[in-house]
Design an enzyme around this catalytic site. Sequence first.
Site, mmCIF file in Angstrom:
data_model
loop_
_atom_site.group_PDB
_atom_site.id
_atom_site.type_symbol
_atom_site.label_atom_id
_atom_site.label_comp_id
_atom_site.label_asym_id
_atom_site.label_seq_id
_atom_site.Cartn_x
_atom_site.Cartn_y
_atom_site.Cartn_z
ATOM 1 N N ALA A 57 0.581 -0.907 0.410
ATOM 2 C CA ALA A 57 0.242 -0.001 -0.033
ATOM 3 C C ALA A 57 0.901 0.771 -0.330
ATOM 4 C CB ALA A 57 -0.780 0.135 1.072
ATOM 5 N N GLY A 58 0.096 2.544 -0.276
ATOM 6 C CA GLY A 58 0.855 3.556 -0.276
ATOM 7 C C GLY A 58 1.897 3.531 -1.901
ATOM 8 N N LYS A 61 -1.609 4.826 -4.052
ATOM 9 C CA LYS A 61 -2.438 5.318 -3.607
ATOM 10 C C LYS A 61 -3.699 5.270 -3.891
ATOM 11 C CE LYS A 61 0.446 7.791 0.186
ATOM 12 N NZ LYS A 61 0.351 6.791 1.042
ATOM 13 N N THR A 81 -3.639 4.178 0.876
ATOM 14 C CA THR A 81 -4.778 4.061 2.368
ATOM 15 C C THR A 81 -5.476 5.169 1.443
ATOM 16 O OG1 THR A 81 -3.884 3.616 4.161
ATOM 17 C CG2 THR A 81 -5.239 4.682 4.877
ATOM 18 N N ASN A 106 8.432 8.880 5.724
ATOM 19 C CA ASN A 106 7.820 8.496 5.072
ATOM 20 C C ASN A 106 6.470 10.185 6.198
ATOM 21 O OD1 ASN A 106 4.773 8.068 4.333
ATOM 22 N ND2 ASN A 106 6.325 6.524 4.602
ATOM 23 N N PHE A 110 -1.188 9.821 4.439
ATOM 24 C CA PHE A 110 -2.614 9.743 3.702
ATOM 25 C C PHE A 110 -3.303 10.299 2.754
ATOM 26 C CE2 PHE A 110 -4.552 6.399 7.467
ATOM 27 C CZ PHE A 110 -3.024 6.116 7.276
ATOM 28 N N SER A 170 0.011 3.812 10.344
ATOM 29 C CA SER A 170 0.874 4.088 9.941
ATOM 30 C C SER A 170 0.969 5.417 10.950
ATOM 31 C CB SER A 170 0.029 5.105 8.907
ATOM 32 O OG SER A 170 0.118 4.215 7.470
ATOM 33 N N ASN A 172 2.267 8.495 10.966
ATOM 34 C CA ASN A 172 1.987 9.697 10.428
ATOM 35 C C ASN A 172 0.113 10.668 10.174
ATOM 36 O OD1 ASN A 172 4.554 9.658 9.063
ATOM 37 N ND2 ASN A 172 3.636 8.267 7.820
ATOM 38 N N THR A 173 -0.132 9.599 11.212
ATOM 39 C CA THR A 173 -2.479 10.108 11.308
ATOM 40 C C THR A 173 -2.414 10.130 12.709
ATOM 41 O OG1 THR A 173 -2.774 9.775 9.063
ATOM 42 C CG2 THR A 173 -4.283 9.632 11.165
ATOM 43 N N LYS A 212 -3.320 -4.457 8.997
ATOM 44 C CA LYS A 212 -1.974 -4.028 8.734
ATOM 45 C C LYS A 212 -1.747 -3.792 10.231
ATOM 46 C CE LYS A 212 1.271 -2.752 6.213
ATOM 47 N NZ LYS A 212 1.614 -1.761 4.416
ATOM 48 N N ASN A 241 3.818 -2.176 8.927
ATOM 49 C CA ASN A 241 3.662 -0.544 8.495
ATOM 50 C C ASN A 241 5.006 -0.426 8.298
ATOM 51 O OD1 ASN A 241 3.305 1.671 6.840
ATOM 52 N ND2 ASN A 241 1.092 1.237 7.541
ATOM 53 N N THR A 242 5.103 1.088 7.990
ATOM 54 C CA THR A 242 6.631 1.554 8.582
ATOM 55 C C THR A 242 7.008 1.601 9.798
ATOM 56 O OG1 THR A 242 6.052 3.403 8.537
ATOM 57 C CG2 THR A 242 6.900 2.894 6.373
HETATM 58 C C1 LIG Z 1 5.872 6.311 0.462
HETATM 59 C C2 LIG Z 1 5.424 5.713 1.303
HETATM 60 C C3 LIG Z 1 4.315 5.754 1.571
HETATM 61 C C4 LIG Z 1 2.943 4.732 2.293
HETATM 62 N N1 LIG Z 1 1.720 4.765 1.895
HETATM 63 C C5 LIG Z 1 0.717 3.522 2.649
HETATM 64 C C6 LIG Z 1 -0.193 3.960 3.223
HETATM 65 O O1 LIG Z 1 -0.896 4.966 2.225
HETATM 66 N N2 LIG Z 1 -0.904 2.383 3.667
HETATM 67 C C7 LIG Z 1 -0.208 1.884 4.271
HETATM 68 O O2 LIG Z 1 -0.678 0.841 4.119
HETATM 69 N N3 LIG Z 1 1.200 1.837 4.232
HETATM 70 C C8 LIG Z 1 2.165 2.610 3.195
HETATM 71 N N4 LIG Z 1 2.654 2.201 3.535
HETATM 72 C C9 LIG Z 1 3.864 1.185 3.345
HETATM 73 C C10 LIG Z 1 4.396 0.123 2.714
HETATM 74 O O3 LIG Z 1 3.118 -0.411 2.344
HETATM 75 C C11 LIG Z 1 5.093 -0.738 3.903
HETATM 76 O O4 LIG Z 1 4.261 -1.908 4.715
HETATM 77 C C12 LIG Z 1 6.480 -0.724 4.276
HETATM 78 O O5 LIG Z 1 7.018 0.709 3.134
HETATM 79 C C13 LIG Z 1 7.304 -1.666 4.405
HETATM 80 O O6 LIG Z 1 7.812 -2.060 3.115
HETATM 81 P P1 LIG Z 1 8.647 -1.462 2.568
HETATM 82 O O7 LIG Z 1 10.045 -1.819 3.346
HETATM 83 O O8 LIG Z 1 8.927 -2.797 1.245
HETATM 84 O O9 LIG Z 1 8.307 -0.434 1.749
HETATM 85 C C14 LIG Z 1 3.998 3.668 3.010
HETATM 86 C C15 LIG Z 1 5.781 3.678 2.328
HETATM 87 C C16 LIG Z 1 5.977 4.442 1.998
HETATM 88 C C17 LIG Z 1 7.560 4.120 1.744
#
Ligand SMILES: Cc1cc2nc3c(=O)[nH]c(=O)nc-3n(C[C@H](O)[C@H](O)[C@H](O)COP(=O)(O)O)c2cc1C
Length: 339
Positions: A57-58, A61, A81, A106, A110, A170, A172-173, A212, A241-242
């Site tokens: 996800a992300g 979007k 999301t 990041n 959202f 996430s 960031n909210t 998630k 997630n992050t």
């Molecule tokens: C720029 C960016 C935007 C993201 N936006 C979302 C999001 O909107 N919703 C979500 O559940 N995860 C979001 N993620 C998290 C990713 O879906 C993923 O869970 C996380 O980056 C770990 O995977 P990766 O290390 O392969 O990036 C975002 C990640 C990045 C880098």
Amino acid sequence: MAYAAFRPALFTLDPERAHKLALDAARLYGYLPGRPLGSSAVNLMGLRFPNRLGLAAGFDKNAEAVDGLGKLGFGFIEVGTVTPRPQPGQSRPRLFRLPKSGALINRLGFPNHGAKAVARRLSRRRYSGIVGVNIGKNADTPIDGAVDDYILCLRAVCETADYIAVNVSSPNTASLRDLHQPERLEPLLTALLNERDAISREFRRHIPVALKISPDLDFDLLKEIASIALRISLDGIIATNTTVHRDRSMSADAGSRGGGLSGAPLYQLSLKTVATLRRLLGPAFPIIGVGGVDSPGKASAMRSAGADLVQIFTGMVYRGPALVAECVRALRGTNVVAE
Ligand SMILES: Cc1cc2nc3c(=O)[nH]c(=O)nc-3n(C[C@H](O)[C@H](O)[C@H](O)COP(=O)(O)O)c2cc1C
């Protein structure tokens, strides 16, 4: 090889602008004739996934480039999301590269076109793989009103989504991660599953709901979440997630910025979360592993740790689209190693 030559130029651009360019290119790629998805299908959550690799996800979007991204070879794509109402997200700059660490930070918050607009776009897709829609709450919705936002999103996207991902993770909210707490999580998920059951009866189609989660949970909370998931028959868990944690070695690489860290430094944390969840949930519960996968070896290791499916995001930014086929191949015919 082509991406490695192109990447230095792409990396001179502001990260969000570079991402938009990549999405535009993927959208155009969607109009070209494509190859059929490889046949290494797996059944999970009542769905048939053409292969075990997904886009996290992300990345897309607003579901603007699903057809083109699908042609790269993904077996599934998670858009969002999305929130009930469109919203702009946080102020810029809000996306940062950490090239020495193979990471991103990041704090987008959202930004999205709203659940209804994304659902309309998805209804026109030609991609034959699985599409999940990741749902969240608007930034100005108080945490006590969060359930209503998730239900509104579910209703808006249920006709066009193959599965729903409930994003409580996430960073960031404001307060979103409080929804991991059992006293908030169980009512949220129960309300969503009840609503989903009513919709499924109406459409005569099972719509799996997965949660998630964050990589920053302690063992006790992870255990409580696993027991809720089993008790209420949740369809799956997406981990992770992050992270908001920072490695000291990253301080020279913009690592002190606020926001969610993704990519290589997240890998061990996500892997450990997946392995712990697999122990807690037993062999049959669907787990999607995500976090720091940037090579076929790491995709296989995520699978060996207990993930049925694997997603990537940041690895694509550093390694380019060739990573997709490499990981699809690595995940073909893999088996979970019993712990
Ligand atoms: C720029 C960016 C935007 C993201 N936006 C979302 C999001 O909107 N919703 C979500 O559940 N995860 C979001 N993620 C998290 C990713 O879906 C993923 O869970 C996380 O980056 C770990 O995977 P990766 O290390 O392969 O990036 C975002 C990640 C990045 C880098």
